[in-house]
Design a protein around this motif. Structure first.
Motif, PDB file in Angstrom:
ATOM      1  N   UNK A   1       0.836  -1.199   0.000  1.00  0.00           N
ATOM      2  CA  UNK A   1       0.000   0.000   0.000  1.00  0.00           C
ATOM      3  C   UNK A   1       0.870   1.248   0.000  1.00  0.00           C
ATOM      4  N   UNK A   2       0.201   2.381  -0.176  1.00  0.00           N
ATOM      5  CA  UNK A   2       0.865   3.684  -0.125  1.00  0.00           C
ATOM      6  C   UNK A   2      -0.151   4.721   0.337  1.00  0.00           C
TER       7      UNK A   2
ATOM      8  N   UNK B   1     -15.394  -2.481   2.389  1.00  0.00           N
ATOM      9  CA  UNK B   1     -14.590  -3.634   2.006  1.00  0.00           C
ATOM     10  C   UNK B   1     -15.150  -4.285   0.746  1.00  0.00           C
ATOM     11  N   UNK B   2     -14.236  -4.853  -0.049  1.00  0.00           N
ATOM     12  CA  UNK B   2     -14.609  -5.425  -1.342  1.00  0.00           C
ATOM     13  C   UNK B   2     -14.116  -6.862  -1.454  1.00  0.00           C
TER      14      UNK B   2
ATOM     15  N   UNK C   1      -8.858  -1.674  -5.941  1.00  0.00           N
ATOM     16  CA  UNK C   1      -8.066  -1.258  -4.786  1.00  0.00           C
ATOM     17  C   UNK C   1      -8.907  -1.342  -3.526  1.00  0.00           C
ATOM     18  N   UNK C   2      -8.210  -1.394  -2.401  1.00  0.00           N
ATOM     19  CA  UNK C   2      -8.864  -1.433  -1.097  1.00  0.00           C
ATOM     20  C   UNK C   2      -8.188  -0.437  -0.165  1.00  0.00           C
TER      21      UNK C   2
ATOM     22  N   UNK D   1      -3.528  -1.802  -3.851  1.00  0.00           N
ATOM     23  CA  UNK D   1      -4.038  -2.132  -5.182  1.00  0.00           C
ATOM     24  C   UNK D   1      -3.871  -3.622  -5.448  1.00  0.00           C
ATOM     25  N   UNK D   2      -4.675  -4.122  -6.355  1.00  0.00           N
ATOM     26  CA  UNK D   2      -4.580  -5.513  -6.770  1.00  0.00           C
ATOM     27  C   UNK D   2      -4.568  -5.562  -8.295  1.00  0.00           C
ATOM     28  N   UNK D   3      -3.542  -6.217  -8.829  1.00  0.00           N
ATOM     29  CA  UNK D   3      -3.391  -6.355 -10.275  1.00  0.00           C
ATOM     30  C   UNK D   3      -3.457  -7.822 -10.660  1.00  0.00           C
ATOM     31  N   UNK D   4      -3.906  -8.068 -11.877  1.00  0.00           N
ATOM     32  CA  UNK D   4      -3.959  -9.422 -12.394  1.00  0.00           C
ATOM     33  C   UNK D   4      -3.340  -9.494 -13.771  1.00  0.00           C
TER      34      UNK D   4
END
Length: 289
Positions: free
Chosen positions: A94-95, A142-143, A119-120, A109-112
């Motif tokens: 995170x940042x 939340x996701x 992002x969360x 963030x979440x990348x695929x």
């Protein structure tokens, strides 16, 4: 069966973008060379970008946060490119991000393989974040993130210590929680660990924890770091009695390392219907007593 990689991250002083690009590329290649399909890095891993600022700015608590804002888009582009190239799911830590409302938020963030998944934001701030850093709580709830490896959720550090946040992810159908963390004391790392194990037990899912570790005297935000990378599961049939599938050997490091571990998330999910206990099913009963 999927192979996971949790980073136990040493906060190095990296003073140029080219050096940082090589650093992150090497780390990702090191994990993927071992077959890792999902990589997780810790809370505030993005603050390593502050090493590219002048010495006065990077040694200032608030100046370092403001100073990295122009670097964050480039960082995210690099993270996305690495996820696409290696066909992995990548949570690069995170940042602190400055939002249009003038508030900084702690964002992961979440990348695929096909790019950005989402992002969360961290939901609940620690005292340090609230009182010294001025980081605000996330405004989005939340996701759950759908991936080819399973349904993922993210609880950033302190969020793991709150049962209702973990339960929300269970209600969303999450199979694996990613838990990036940054704690400066052994007590702090144990709080996250105990919380993560409790959430795994209550909700009958797996939790993958990635911490910062070691010392970084150049950074006022992350000068001391303690924590072990780990994979936690419910203590039940077919799982380790301790609930610990794997864990880093030490809570501090001088060099960044990966914890590589395999898990069949279907085996964990099966416990919800065929386990010794049914904590996920029986959760509502506690409110009747």
């Amino acid at each position: 069966m999927i192979k996971l990689a949790a980073c136990q991250y040493a906060i190095e002083l990296i003073e140029s973008w080219d050096d940082y690009l090589r650093h992150l590329t090497h780390l990702v290649e090191e994990a993927t060379a071992q077959g890792a399909e999902l990589l997780v890095m810790p809370e505030y891993a993005g603050l390593v970008l502050a090493g590219q600022l002048d010495e006065a700015t990077r040694s200032d608590l608030h100046g370092s946060i403001a100073g990295i804002q122009p670097l964050i888009p480039r960082w995210l582009e690099l993270c996305e490119a690495l996820a696409r190239k290696h066909r992995i799911v990548f949570q690069p830590g995170s940042a602190p991000v400055l939002d249009p409302d003038g508030q900084y938020r702690n964002r992961a963030w979440l990348f695929g393989p096909d790019g950005l998944i989402g992002h969360q934001d961290k939901q609940i701030m620690t005292r340090f974040e609230r009182e010294q850093w001025g980081i605000a709580a996330g405004i989005d709830s939340l996701k759950a993130f759908e991936t080819d490896l399973g349904t993922l959720g993210i609880l950033i550090c302190y969020d793991n210590e709150f049962p209702m946040l973990g339960r929300k992810l269970a209600d969303l159908g999450v199979d694996l929680v990613l838990a990036p963390s940054c704690t400066d004391t052994l007590a702090g790392s144990y709080r996250v660990r105990i919380g993560a194990q409790a959430r795994a037990l209550e909700n009958q899912y797996a939790v993958l924890s990635s911490p910062t570790a070691g010392t970084a005297p150049w950074s006022p935000a992350m000068d001391e770091n303690r924590g072990r990378a780990a994979l936690y599961v419910p203590s039940d049939y077919g799982m380790p009695p301790s609930g610990i599938v794997a864990e880093s050997p030490s809570d501090t490091v001088e060099q960044t390392s990966w914890l590589i571990v395999e898990i069949d998330l279907a085996d964990v999910a099966r416990l919800r219907t065929a386990g010794q206990v049914a904590t996920r099913r029986d959760w509502p009963e506690q409110f009747a007593h």
